[in-house]
Design an enzyme around this catalytic site. Structure first.
Site, PDB file in Angstrom:
ATOM      1  N   GLU A  42       7.215  28.743 -30.559  1.00  0.00           N
ATOM      2  CA  GLU A  42       8.318  27.996 -31.270  1.00  0.00           C
ATOM      3  C   GLU A  42       7.685  27.654 -32.657  1.00  0.00           C
ATOM      4  O   GLU A  42       6.372  27.242 -32.417  1.00  0.00           O
ATOM      5  CB  GLU A  42       8.473  26.626 -30.651  1.00  0.00           C
ATOM      6  CG  GLU A  42       9.565  25.876 -31.338  1.00  0.00           C
ATOM      7  CD  GLU A  42       9.689  24.342 -30.711  1.00  0.00           C
ATOM      8  OE1 GLU A  42       8.735  23.987 -29.828  1.00  0.00           O
ATOM      9  OE2 GLU A  42      10.847  23.703 -31.028  1.00  0.00           O
ATOM     10  N   ARG A  78      -1.663  27.406 -17.515  1.00  0.00           N
ATOM     11  CA  ARG A  78      -2.208  27.364 -18.950  1.00  0.00           C
ATOM     12  C   ARG A  78      -3.618  27.225 -18.943  1.00  0.00           C
ATOM     13  O   ARG A  78      -4.096  26.773 -17.934  1.00  0.00           O
ATOM     14  CB  ARG A  78      -1.132  26.486 -19.798  1.00  0.00           C
ATOM     15  CG  ARG A  78      -1.423  25.051 -19.284  1.00  0.00           C
ATOM     16  CD  ARG A  78      -0.791  24.124 -19.787  1.00  0.00           C
ATOM     17  NE  ARG A  78      -0.381  24.279 -21.233  1.00  0.00           N
ATOM     18  CZ  ARG A  78       0.595  23.898 -22.068  1.00  0.00           C
ATOM     19  NH1 ARG A  78       1.597  23.268 -21.546  1.00  0.00           N
ATOM     20  NH2 ARG A  78       0.768  24.137 -23.355  1.00  0.00           N
ATOM     21  N   LYS A 100      -0.265  20.051 -29.260  1.00  0.00           N
ATOM     22  CA  LYS A 100       0.164  19.703 -30.682  1.00  0.00           C
ATOM     23  C   LYS A 100       0.167  18.153 -30.903  1.00  0.00           C
ATOM     24  O   LYS A 100       0.035  17.982 -32.019  1.00  0.00           O
ATOM     25  CB  LYS A 100       1.722  20.186 -30.658  1.00  0.00           C
ATOM     26  CG  LYS A 100       2.337  20.189 -32.270  1.00  0.00           C
ATOM     27  CD  LYS A 100       3.856  20.337 -32.172  1.00  0.00           C
ATOM     28  CE  LYS A 100       4.608  19.178 -31.924  1.00  0.00           C
ATOM     29  NZ  LYS A 100       5.933  19.516 -31.981  1.00  0.00           N
TER      30      LYS A 100
END
Length: 572
Positions: free
Chosen positions: A50, A275, A285
């Site tokens: 994204e 992950r 983030k």
RNA sequence: UGCCGAAUAGCUCAGUUGGGAGAGCGCCUGACUCUGGAUCAGGAGGUCCUAGGUUCGAGCCCUAGUUCGGCAGCCA
């Protein structure tokens, strides 16, 4: 897409339907199995960031899974921006992500796509689901939607708009698109099951109203698709076979499958993996933003961050990152990889490639009392003992030198092999020197070492065969280049930044010495080095020229220290 | 008190006809060396989550349980 361009067995493919399963990670195993069963007859993957943040080492892992599998099977690889949310996404991030993906070495050829380019098709498909009676326009407020969704352990309540007639839904949805309603007034929802044990299946929202410009679509749209609705469609449109994603999407797979089945369109397979987490670091983030905004680091490319931009500036190579991604494996277990593995990867790579150079961080002056005043000479020095092709260079030698303050002890402890009063050591690539006298200032600080050198030992060997235990790096005092050095350490003091006492947060674990800014003296051969140039400062570590450098003054970032067995001995 | 998922060495992972418990990193020891680097050799370290079951034999198959993680954005 055509079969030929995505066919199995393309040049370079090392895996196929006949590959034995043993030893493959579970993703590749699944691909082989699907090839054998005929579920797919080719391999097509995608990396779907994204464009709302910078990529980090965790993205690199995902990227090397997606790209690596396509490569291994001779399949295709798409770089696709998942840009379905206009309020968070920017062109700046698109550009940065493209740069990062290119840098780590994934090649998407001409297969660059944007999810937003499929908005029209998605809209048509939404109309299909409305006509089939499995999607409806809902007028509930956001608060009501949350309230009525229920809890994981309790069923939800059906929306009063759930039974809306198809024609009314069609009309309302078209008017949503036409911009007749304000933000949040209505949504399009899938009609699935409000009592499903899987929260994602409780009539999930497909479209929300957002009167905002999109970075690529401009003002064309005011309704935007949600991830769950959009992602499978994007995969389907692009003919993806295996859609790899992280574990958090596991509960979303039934919905991914549901949309595709309802539409009856080409159906890729979603598979989830764990992950990446790394010790002594954070990888989200949100936390990057907090670190930047809080002034704890100097930006998203701060060398202490594990963003790809940060690692690049720190001096990491794409090869080291790729090696790392291969070493850590792929599984479904939540895991935390030790930072030492990453550090080993960059050491291994740079050991083979980085030219060696001498630099002194904390200088102490050495005067060679028997070396003629005003004389200098140039020593021939090998650039990289690991790489014969790296050649040699000239390094100036003179009467006054700098050595590392740490390399001298007035009262040396056992196993200290370096310089001490009366002791002889070798200056790397130069001569043996012997310490004859220690000069101190009024406060007792050592300011100078007066030594003698043995002219017979030029080049570093004694004709009489005598040995020395220590070899020190050095620079000629008058010809050394003064430069800035930034010595980086772990950003956090604990392997797990969240390991804090009651009432404290992870900021308490930020390492106050995560960067030590100092100056150093470097041999003149590095003059004019371009930003990004990597060296090994002998006996100290790997350093990389920072972008803050000017023609007048270089700035070096310490990528990683060398392994240092002395520091372990010294601690005891 | 729901659903989904995971569990093999300190860490990350292999272990696929059911028969010897392994690798890399980390740690320790030694050798060698013009980087106390690199390299080489060796070592320590395991209730394969637990308990039952099947079997001549289970890390692997079956059952039950334990622990940990994810899920309640009109984020992705």
């Amino acid at each position: 897409m055509s079969e030929s361009e995505a066919g199995i067995g393309a040049p370079g493919a090392i895996l196929n339907a006949d590959t034995p399963l043993a030893g493959l990670d579970f993703l590749r195993e699944a691909v082989v199995t699907d090839l054998r069963s005929g579920r797919f007859d080719r391999v097509a993957t995608r990396f779907p960031p994204e464009p709302n943040a910078y990529l980090h080492i965790g993205h690199a892992k995902a990227l090397w899974i997606d790209y690596g599998i396509a490569q291994d099977f001779g399949g295709t690889f798409n770089l696709r921006f998942d840009d379905t949310n206009p309020s968070k996404e920017e062109q700046e991030f698109v550009d940065a992500i493209i740069e990062d993906v290119r840098w780590v070495g994934a090649d998407w050829g001409d297969r660059l796509f944007f999810g937003s380019d499929y908005f029209e098709q998605m809209y048509e498909w939404a109309l299909d689901l409305i006509r089939k009676g499995v999607a409806y326009v809902c007028d509930l407020t956001p608060e009501q939607v949350i309230e009525m969704r229920g809890k994981p352990t309790e069923p939800g309540v059906e929306s009063p708009y759930r039974g809306r007639p198809v024609e009314e839904n069609l009309d309302l949805f078209q008017r949503m698109r036409a911009g007749e309603f304000p933000d949040g007034a209505r949504t399009l929802r899938a009609k699935i099951d409000m009592s499903s044990p899987n929260m994602n299946m409780r009539d999930p929202i497909m479209y929300r109203i957002r009167h905002e410009d999109h970075h690529r679509q401009g003002s064309k749209w005011c309704i935007y698709p949600m991830y769950d609705w959009a992602h499978g469609l994007e995969d389907s449109i692009e003919g993806i076979t295996h859609s790899m994603c992280s574990l958090e999407y596991e509960n979303h797979r039934p919905l991914y499958d549901w949309f595709l089945d309802q539409l009856g369109i080409y159906h890729p397979r979603q598979i989830e993996f764990a992950r990446l987490n790394l010790t002594y670091s954070v990888m989200s983030k949100r936390r990057f933003i907090e670190l930047v905004n809080g002034g704890y680091v100097d930006g998203y490319d701060d060398p202490r961050l594990v963003t790809l931009a940060g690692l690049r500036r720190r001096g990491y190579t794409p090869e080291a990152i790729k090696d790392f991604c291969g070493r850590i494996g792929i599984a479904k277990t939540d895991s935390v990889v030790e930072m030492a593995v990453l550090e080993d990867c960059i050491r291994e790579d740079l050991n083979k490639r980085a030219p060696r150079v001498m630099a002194v961080m904390d200088p102490i002056r050495v005067v060679l009392t028997n070396y003629p005043e005003g004389q200098t000479e140039e020593m021939d020095v090998v650039n990289n003992p690991e790489d014969p092709d790296a050649g040699t260079r000239k390094v100036p030698f003179a009467r006054e030198l700098y050595i590392e303050r740490d390399d001298f002890r007035e009262d040396p402890p056992p196993k200290f092999f370096r310089l001490a009063p009366g002791r002889e050591v070798r200056l790397r690539n130069a001569y043996f020197i012997k310490c004859e006298e220690v000069v101190k200032d009024a406060s007792g600080e050592i300011v100078e070492l007066r030594c003698t050198y043995d002219p017979e030992t030029r080049g570093g060997d004694a004709p009489d065969g005598r040995k020395v235990k220590g070899t020190l790096h050095w620079v000629a005092a008058h010809e050394a280049l003064e430069a800035d050095a930034r010595l980086y350490n772990h950003l956090f003091t604990k392997p797990d930044p969240d390991d804090v006492d009651e009432g404290k947060d992870w900021f308490a674990n930020i390492n106050p010495d995560s960067v030590v800014r100092t100056t150093c003296f470097v041999e003149p051969s590095v003059r004019g080095a371009a930003p990004g140039t990597r060296y090994q400062f002998e006996r100290l570590g790997y350093f990389c020229v920072d972008s803050d450098s000017t023609p007048e003054r270089l700035v070096f970032n310490r990528t990683v220290t060398l392994r240092d067995s002395w520091s372990k001995i010294a601690k005891r």
